[in-house]
Write an enzyme that holds these catalytic residues in place. Structure first.
Site, PDB file in Angstrom:
ATOM      1  N   CYS A   1       0.901   8.055  26.150  1.00 30.19           N
ATOM      2  CA  CYS A   1       0.404   7.495  27.414  1.00 30.19           C
ATOM      3  C   CYS A   1      -0.404   6.230  27.166  1.00 30.19           C
ATOM      4  O   CYS A   1      -1.617   6.159  27.420  1.00 30.19           O
ATOM      5  CB  CYS A   1      -0.417   8.543  28.168  1.00 30.19           C
ATOM      6  SG  CYS A   1       0.578   9.901  28.787  1.00 30.19           S
TER       7      CYS A   1
ATOM      8  N   ARG B   1       2.423   0.509  13.229  1.00 26.17           N
ATOM      9  CA  ARG B   1       2.524  -0.914  12.914  1.00 26.17           C
ATOM     10  C   ARG B   1       2.923  -1.788  14.111  1.00 26.17           C
ATOM     11  O   ARG B   1       2.366  -2.881  14.284  1.00 26.17           O
ATOM     12  CB  ARG B   1       3.475  -1.152  11.749  1.00 26.17           C
ATOM     13  CG  ARG B   1       2.963  -0.581  10.417  1.00 26.17           C
ATOM     14  CD  ARG B   1       3.820  -1.018   9.239  1.00 26.17           C
ATOM     15  NE  ARG B   1       3.651  -2.437   8.975  1.00 26.17           N
ATOM     16  CZ  ARG B   1       4.567  -3.357   9.212  1.00 26.17           C
ATOM     17  NH1 ARG B   1       5.744  -3.017   9.730  1.00 26.17           N
ATOM     18  NH2 ARG B   1       4.332  -4.628   8.944  1.00 26.17           N
TER      19      ARG B   1
ATOM     20  N   GLU C   1      -1.571  -5.869  -7.903  1.00 28.02           N
ATOM     21  CA  GLU C   1      -1.690  -4.614  -7.156  1.00 28.02           C
ATOM     22  C   GLU C   1      -0.649  -4.553  -6.036  1.00 28.02           C
ATOM     23  O   GLU C   1      -0.984  -4.627  -4.850  1.00 28.02           O
ATOM     24  CB  GLU C   1      -3.102  -4.496  -6.569  1.00 28.02           C
ATOM     25  CG  GLU C   1      -4.198  -4.448  -7.628  1.00 28.02           C
ATOM     26  CD  GLU C   1      -5.588  -4.625  -7.042  1.00 28.02           C
ATOM     27  OE1 GLU C   1      -5.684  -4.940  -5.837  1.00 28.02           O
ATOM     28  OE2 GLU C   1      -6.563  -4.458  -7.783  1.00 28.02           O
ATOM     29  N   PRO C   2       0.630  -4.407  -6.374  1.00 26.91           N
ATOM     30  CA  PRO C   2       1.646  -4.282  -5.316  1.00 26.91           C
ATOM     31  C   PRO C   2       1.573  -2.931  -4.634  1.00 26.91           C
ATOM     32  O   PRO C   2       1.293  -1.909  -5.262  1.00 26.91           O
ATOM     33  CB  PRO C   2       2.966  -4.430  -6.093  1.00 26.91           C
ATOM     34  CG  PRO C   2       2.640  -3.926  -7.466  1.00 26.91           C
ATOM     35  CD  PRO C   2       1.204  -4.311  -7.722  1.00 26.91           C
TER      36      PRO C   2
ATOM     37  N   GLY D   1       0.165  -8.055  -1.943  1.00 25.91           N
ATOM     38  CA  GLY D   1       0.543  -8.696  -0.689  1.00 25.91           C
ATOM     39  C   GLY D   1       1.922  -9.301  -0.689  1.00 25.91           C
ATOM     40  O   GLY D   1       2.272 -10.053   0.219  1.00 25.91           O
TER      41      GLY D   1
END
Length: 433
Positions: free
Chosen positions: A357, A326, A287-288, A253
């Site tokens: 659309c 995103r 855990e990158p 994170g």
């Protein structure tokens, strides 16, 4: 204006990645497409290893950030482990060269079929030459019971880390918090001791670790300090009850800058983790994901129209929310630059949108871009190496776009486009059930 740095920069008025000109690449293939820098990827991995491995901390790449096979192979070749959240990711990781002995299987909803396949592949196996860096990160009592049943059926003994929900607040988008009460992830700390005692003498499970992951895009060390403090207290409590924890998986994170300047660099967070776990004598794992791959990639898109409107003109691109999810999902804003360097002058504000659309097909509002923008001009979204191509969809029956890897002045396609002709082939001559 967005300040560019390696591997993406302007040279003689043209945007480049490493030594490859983006306009030239766009002349050889249809837009939109993703483009990655091999040098930046390898450099990020090297800096990560220098920070963590020098302090005895193991690294497992969180492949949900980007699971393109070529990128996975490059990371596997550097000796990192991998963190999985699905059976499909395990298949990709195996194909890319990650051994099962370097796989951590995370995820809140692992199915019976996924768990069976992972046990069969050797994930978490304690027999033979298995190392201590492979495990199942279990997220519920129900999953633990199922894993015990399946391991017994396969006559295997597997290593388990219980993912704890430490109930720590983090300053990030609400959709990417994972370590607070009310999140679906992890086990309440109060239940961990009970589960460890219940499975203490199980012949096919060994609860050896505790795991956590408190969220994504975190740029402050304090939530990590608070969460690790709770984990260490739990380790002490378990020790008093006769349960030895030999592994701490502290997740990832680590935040990167999307043009705003805030970030959490490897050296800073590694120093904090090392200090907070100094008295822990087992293995520490991180855990990158995003922090290894985000700034390696860009999304190249062409302007379809510059539509005059009030209060602002629209720049309508050929890339849509199906290509870059995103902004619609997290309200994220990626830095956007023109492929031709605009002369110094007053920037005009535009609403940058795609052709889908949906009103949510909007990349940015009131975004300043310089130059006399016209249909056919090229733009690039920066920091698009993480949680971008992996979220591609075919909504509006659109093509899954290609990906390109740049190494110096050389470039190669590492994922072909998947068009409707290919997809429709799966809908022909369907067998009866």
């Amino acid at each position: 204006m967005t300040q560019l740095t390696e591997p993406v920069y302007y040279h003689q008025g043209e945007l480049q990645m490493e030594s490859s000109q983006i306009r030239t690449l766009a002349g050889k293939m249809a837009t939109p497409f993703y483009c990655y820098s091999e040098a930046r990827l390898l450099g990020n991995v090297r800096r990560c290893k220098d920070a963590f491995e020098s302090r005895g901390i193991q690294i497992h790449y969180a492949m949900k950030a980007n699971s393109t096979l070529h990128i996975l192979r490059l990371i596997a070749e550097q000796g990192l482990g991998v963190d999985l959240v699905s059976g499909g990711e395990m298949q990709r990781a195996l194909a890319a060269g990650f051994p099962a002995s370097r796989m951590i299987f995370s995820g809140v909803g692992k199915s019976r079929a996924e768990l069976n396949a992972a046990i069969e592949a050797g994930v978490g196996r304690l027999e033979g030459n298995q190392t201590e860096s492979s495990q199942f990160n279990v997220e519920s009592a129900e999953e633990l019971a199922l894993l015990a049943e399946l391991a017994e059926q396969q006559n295997a003994r597997v290593s388990v880390a219980l993912r704890v929900n430490p109930d720590v607040s983090v300053n990030t988008h609400k959709n990417i918090t994972t370590g607070q009460k009310g999140n679906k992830f992890g086990i309440d700390m109060e239940r961990v001791c009970e589960l460890c005692q219940h499975y203490a003498d199980h012949s096919h499970l060994a609860i050896e670790g505790l795991a956590m992951h408190i969220g994504s895009q975190i740029c402050d060390t304090e939530p990590y300090r608070a969460a690790i403090g709770k984990m260490m207290a739990l380790v002490d409590q378990l020790a008093q009850e006769g349960v030895e924890i030999t592994r701490l998986d502290l997740g990832g994170g680590f935040g990167i800058s999307y043009g705003q300047g805030d970030a959490l660099d490897f050296e800073t967070i590694a120093e904090v983790i090392a200090a907070e776990t100094e008295r822990f004598h087992g293995t520490v794992i991180v855990e990158p994901g995003r922090s290894l791959v985000a700034d390696t990639g860009i999304l190249v898109s062409r302007i379809n129209y510059v539509k005059a409107a009030e209060p602002r003109s629209f720049v309508i691109l050929d890339a849509g929310m199906n290509d870059l999810m995103r902004p619609a999902l997290y309200q994220a804003v990626h830095p956007i630059v023109t492929v031709n360097e605009a002369a110094n002058g007053t920037a005009q504000e535009y609403d940058i949108v795609g052709p889908i659309c949906e009103s949510t097909d909007t990349f940015a509002r009131s975004y300043p871009l310089s130059g006399d923008l016209q249909a056919g001009d090229l733009v690039a979204f920066l920091c698009a190496g993480a949680y971008c191509s992996v979220m591609n969809s075919t909504y509006n029956s659109r093509t899954i776009i290609p990906e390109v890897m740049v190494s110096g002045s050389e470039a190669k396609v590492i994922r072909q486009p998947v068009n409707q002709q290919t997809l429709m082939a799966f809908e022909q001559d369907m067998p009866a059930l």
